[in-house]
Design an enzyme around this catalytic site. Structure first.
Site, mmCIF file in Angstrom:
data_model
loop_
_atom_site.group_PDB
_atom_site.id
_atom_site.type_symbol
_atom_site.label_atom_id
_atom_site.label_comp_id
_atom_site.label_asym_id
_atom_site.label_seq_id
_atom_site.Cartn_x
_atom_site.Cartn_y
_atom_site.Cartn_z
ATOM 1 N N HIS A 1 -29.905 13.305 -85.995
ATOM 2 C CA HIS A 1 -29.543 13.726 -87.343
ATOM 3 C C HIS A 1 -30.619 14.528 -88.056
ATOM 4 C CE1 HIS A 1 -26.296 10.879 -86.717
ATOM 5 N NE2 HIS A 1 -25.652 11.537 -87.653
ATOM 6 N N GLY A 2 -31.801 14.619 -87.465
ATOM 7 C CA GLY A 2 -32.814 15.448 -88.091
ATOM 8 C C GLY A 2 -34.184 15.127 -87.542
#
Lengths: 382, 481
Positions: free
Chosen positions: B322-323
């Site tokens: 997600h990041g």
């Protein structure tokens, strides 16, 4: 159930209508927003609209072209104002009490939302010190007027419980830092007037003529100057349909228009904006446009000089933002010459200006939150 | 380009729709490919090369896998698979995680390695996962290698799902690459789905995002507990309506071009446990990890201990996906812990709870989870959590009251919209209409439903356009994915 013979519903006609309507809307607005002649200036928003960019390989590769294309597409969108009004109406119906950093205030007021986090206290302190430095070096009597923000005076007009920055602490700080550049607190005076009258416009971020008069009154008292009554200035109505900057940000459906006044009993004067001679301090042309506050001195210029008397013995220098534009006319009676400097546009040395002129009085006038955020006041030192 | 922009809705989409309609069937994939490349290049004119490289690379890998397979050379196949996985993950790692690595290395060793001047190419996490699903499945013999380069390139770059999912496994869409049907009904249903998604994004997510943004940008020292919970609720709604809105738009657009894309969200906030939540949230991502990480690692077939390790790996990676920031990893591990607890004992225990309590439990942990997700800086995150749990700052303040006053109605609307209430109401109405068993009533009911729904989507379109034109807050949340 639907499989039963004879029970099948023929929806084709409905589908066709749906396709035509939806496709029609998106394609129509897309097509005409591009094809119609470009609009240059938006009167309503008081800014130049983004123009469709020219195709250049370099700009496309950097993504700059695409970004500007999207911005101009939105700026040039067909029926932009009506769309914005619709969006605001929907948000209002859903219970929102602010749009684009502007509060839906009571009794038709649209008040810019300025919260504690918007104010950089360090910048504010620095700016106060620049002003104090000016007070120490200007060689005359220096005063500072930090005009209270509309929300500070009209606290009962912003939505209930809505956050707003704490001005009291900032005035206290101004009181401690400003010694030579005497802090003239106009709050009591303007509050007094606000009880019965309108001291700020409902649809604009500026003060009304009466608000400006309250400041004139407090300033005259603080400097032991002769003070005229409001009636003395033969105030005249100049417009009844002013819709200002906060209106343009919000685009409400049903805004109450503001009425504007201006002083007419003022001494004749020779006026020059940035060295160019003008016919007077009022720009009648602006009343036919959207930005009607520009009536006062035609808007903001780097340097405006107003000479009532060629001998020019009593001279005043005003370092200011646009709030001063409707305020300065009241002072014309009291001086031989007034010079207004807007540091955003003034490119010359302020200290040199002070050396060359013998200003008996210097006044710094800004709206408080604007003053705290302004990044040009360092120019006072140079 | 993003879907929630004027230029997409009013220029790109109508142009592509018209071209698609007049294009001969055999050139339609080529047309979609060109349109997709334009769509991507509009926002990422340089990084399109990476996507094209990925496409060529995995097309070639697919063909090579087939080549070695036909000649019965398992070693060659293994080599190609390794090449493909290393290549794809290498690209992903280099562009997405190298600066995180450099930054963390600098912090650990107090050195000063300079960060690389690279920006994250949009959608890279989505399309690398898609191309990997292709080569792995060709290797496994689940799908045949695609010979038509245009069809394959169209699959990789297909603009509906390119930048924010759903993650469409090749297996899922293989048959749709040739021989899709497009007709008025699909067009209409697709457009309606697209507009619902647009509304979720522009009307719901963006507007409640303002509240979260106000709170996040504000001074945490004066934040009250009530404000902190309002903020967390705001982000909880923002991310759901944003993300599921994108998925709806993708599925709807796909539908208009004859595709059936997989569902990605199924009312996740109506869940009664975290296990259920993850079956309903970003379904295609969880499915990908299950298929290509969890099961290959042995899943639950190699004993409990090994299963726990496998779960940890999956959730660590899910978080990291997600990041490129450690708070996302924390967020993943947070869910690992809860899911493990549920697996070991909690789910059984919860069966005895009243339903409403199960629901409150799930929503509570989901909301707290979003705080870990949304605040990158660990000290800020810690402070925010302390405020949320009453360990710092007052419980209530004026500002909280103002937020309740201005966003209160809206929050209630969002809560209802994210629940299953609206869909239940529709079913109820349909049932009612069908009970009147005459042909007339059925026809009328169906038509009435279509007309009401059409007007509903039309209003969504107009309001969304108004909001987009007035230039209100319109962030793109997946630039880190």
């Amino acid at each position: 159930m639907e499989q039963k013979a004879g029970m099948r519903v023929d929806m084709k006609k409905y589908y066709r209508i749906y396709i035509v309507v939806i496709f029609g809307i998106i394609a129509f607005f897309g097509l005409f927003s591009i094809l119609l002649p470009e609009k240059g200036y938006s009167e309503n928003e008081n800014r130049y609209l983004e123009q469709f960019p020219k195709v250049k390989a370099k700009n496309i590769l950097s993504g700059d072209y695409q970004e500007r294309f999207e911005k101009s597409f939105s700026d040039q969108f067909l029926g932009r104002d009506a769309w914005m009004k619709g969006a605001t109406a929907v948000k209002r119906a859903a219970g929102f009490q602010e749009v684009s950093e502007v509060y839906f205030g009571k009794s038709g007021h649209y008040i810019t939302k300025t919260v504690q986090e918007d104010i950089d206290q360090k910048q504010y302190l620095r700016n106060l010190r620049y002003v104090e430095y000016l007070g120490e070096t200007c060689g005359g009597d220096a005063s500072t007027i930090l005009v209270p923000s509309p929300g500070t005076i009209l606290g009962d007009k912003i939505p209930n419980h809505a956050p707003y920055y704490d001005a009291d602490a900032m005035y206290n700080e101004a009181g401690t830092v400003l010694k030579k550049a005497k802090n003239v607190d106009i709050r009591p005076e303007i509050e007094e007037y606000a009880k019965q009258n309108q001291v700020y416009y409902k649809t604009d971020h500026h003060w009304t003529l009466l608000g400006a008069y309250a400041a004139y009154s407090a300033y005259s008292d603080a400097n032991q100057m002769l003070k005229h009554t409001y009636g003395y200035f033969a105030v005249k109505k100049i417009s009844e349909d002013f819709l200002g900057t906060t209106y343009s940000k919000v685009m409400p459906l049903n805004a109450k228009k503001d009425t504007m006044y201006a002083a007419t009993n003022i001494p004749p004067a020779a006026v020059a904006y940035d060295g160019v001679e003008r016919s007077g301090i009022y720009d009648v042309e602006k009343l036919t446009q959207k930005d009607k506050y520009g009536y006062f001195f035609g808007g903001n210029y780097g340097e405006v000089s107003i000479t009532m008397n060629e001998k020019a013995e009593k001279k005043l220098l005003v370092i200011k933002d646009s709030y001063a534009n409707s305020f300065v006319p009241f002072l014309m009676e009291s001086f031989d010459q007034i010079t207004m400097i807007d540091l955003r546009y003034y490119k010359k040395s302020v200290q040199k200006l002070l050396e060359e002129n013998n200003y008996g009085q210097v006044l710094v006038l800004y709206e408080l939150s604007n003053f705290a955020q302004d990044k040009n006041l360092y120019k006072l030192v140079y | 380009m993003v879907f929630s922009s004027l230029i997409f809705v009013c220029i790109f989409l109508p142009v592509v729709l018209v071209l698609y309609m007049i294009c001969p069937v055999k050139y339609r994939n080529l047309l979609l490919l060109l349109a997709s490349l334009f769509f991507y290049a509009w926002g990422e004119p340089r990084y399109i090369l990476i996507m094209l490289f990925s496409t060529v690379f995995d097309y070639a890998n697919g063909r090579l896998l087939e080549y070695f397979g036909d000649r019965n050379q398992p070693k060659g196949k293994k080599g190609i698979l390794a090449l493909s996985v290393v290549g794809n993950l290498g690209i992903l790692f280099f562009f997405k995680y190298s600066n995180l690595l450099i930054h963390s290395w600098n912090q650990l060793t107090e050195s000063h390695m300079a960060a690389l001047k690279i920006a994250l190419p949009i959608g890279i996490s989505f399309y690398t996962f898609q191309t990997m699903s292709y080569t792995i499945d060709v290797y496994r013999g689940k799908v045949k290698a695609q010979h038509n380069f245009i069809d394959f390139a169209m699959y990789v770059s297909m603009f509906p799902q390119l930048i924010a999912g759903p993650i469409v496994r090749y297996q899922y869409i293989e048959n749709q690459l040739s021989g899709r049907v497009t007709d008025a009904e699909r067009w209409v249903k697709g457009m309606q789905r697209f507009l619902v998604g647009l509304g979720k994004k522009v009307i719901f997510a963006n507007q409640i995002g303002l509240l979260w943004n106000d709170i996040l940008q504000g001074n945490f020292q004066t934040l009250s507990m009530a404000e902190a919970w309002l903020g967390a609720a705001a982000f909880t709604f923002q991310i759901y309506f944003d993300f599921s809105g994108y998925s709806d738009m993708a599925i709807g657009l796909g539908h208009m071009f004859g595709f059936t894309l997989p569902e990605n969200f199924e009312h996740p906030y109506s869940s009664k446990s975290i296990t259920e939540f993850w079956r309903r949230w970003h379904i295609t991502l969880s499915a990908w990890f299950r298929e290509y990480v969890y099961i290959p690692l042995g899943g639950n077939r190699k004993g409990r201990q090994r299963q726990i390790v496998n779960l940890f790996i999956v959730w660590f990676l899910t978080g990291l996906w997600h990041g490129a920031s450690w708070n996302f990893v924390l967020w993943g591990i947070y869910f690992f812990v809860i899911l493990l607890a549920e697996k070991l004992f909690l789910l059984k225990e919860m069966e005895r709870w009243p339903e409403i309590l199960q629901h409150v439990y799930a929503v509570f942990f989901i909301t707290v989870g979003w705080v870990l997700f949304a605040i990158e800086d660990f000290s800020k995150m810690g402070y925010y959590l302390q405020v949320m749990f009453g360990m710092k700052n007052p419980v209530f303040n004026e500002t909280a009251l103002y937020y309740l006053q201005t966003y209160g109605i809206f929050l209630v609307i969002l809560a209802i919209a994210s629940s299953r209430l609206p869909i239940r109401l529709v079913y109820r109405l349909r049932k009612y209409m069908l009970r009147v068993e005459t042909e007339f009533a059925v026809k009328k009911g169906k038509k009435a439903e279509f007309i009401v729904y059409s007007i509903y989507t039309l209003v969504i379109l107009l309001v969304s356009m108004g909001l987009l034109i007035s230039g209100s807050y319109n962030p793109f949340l997946y630039f880190r994915f």
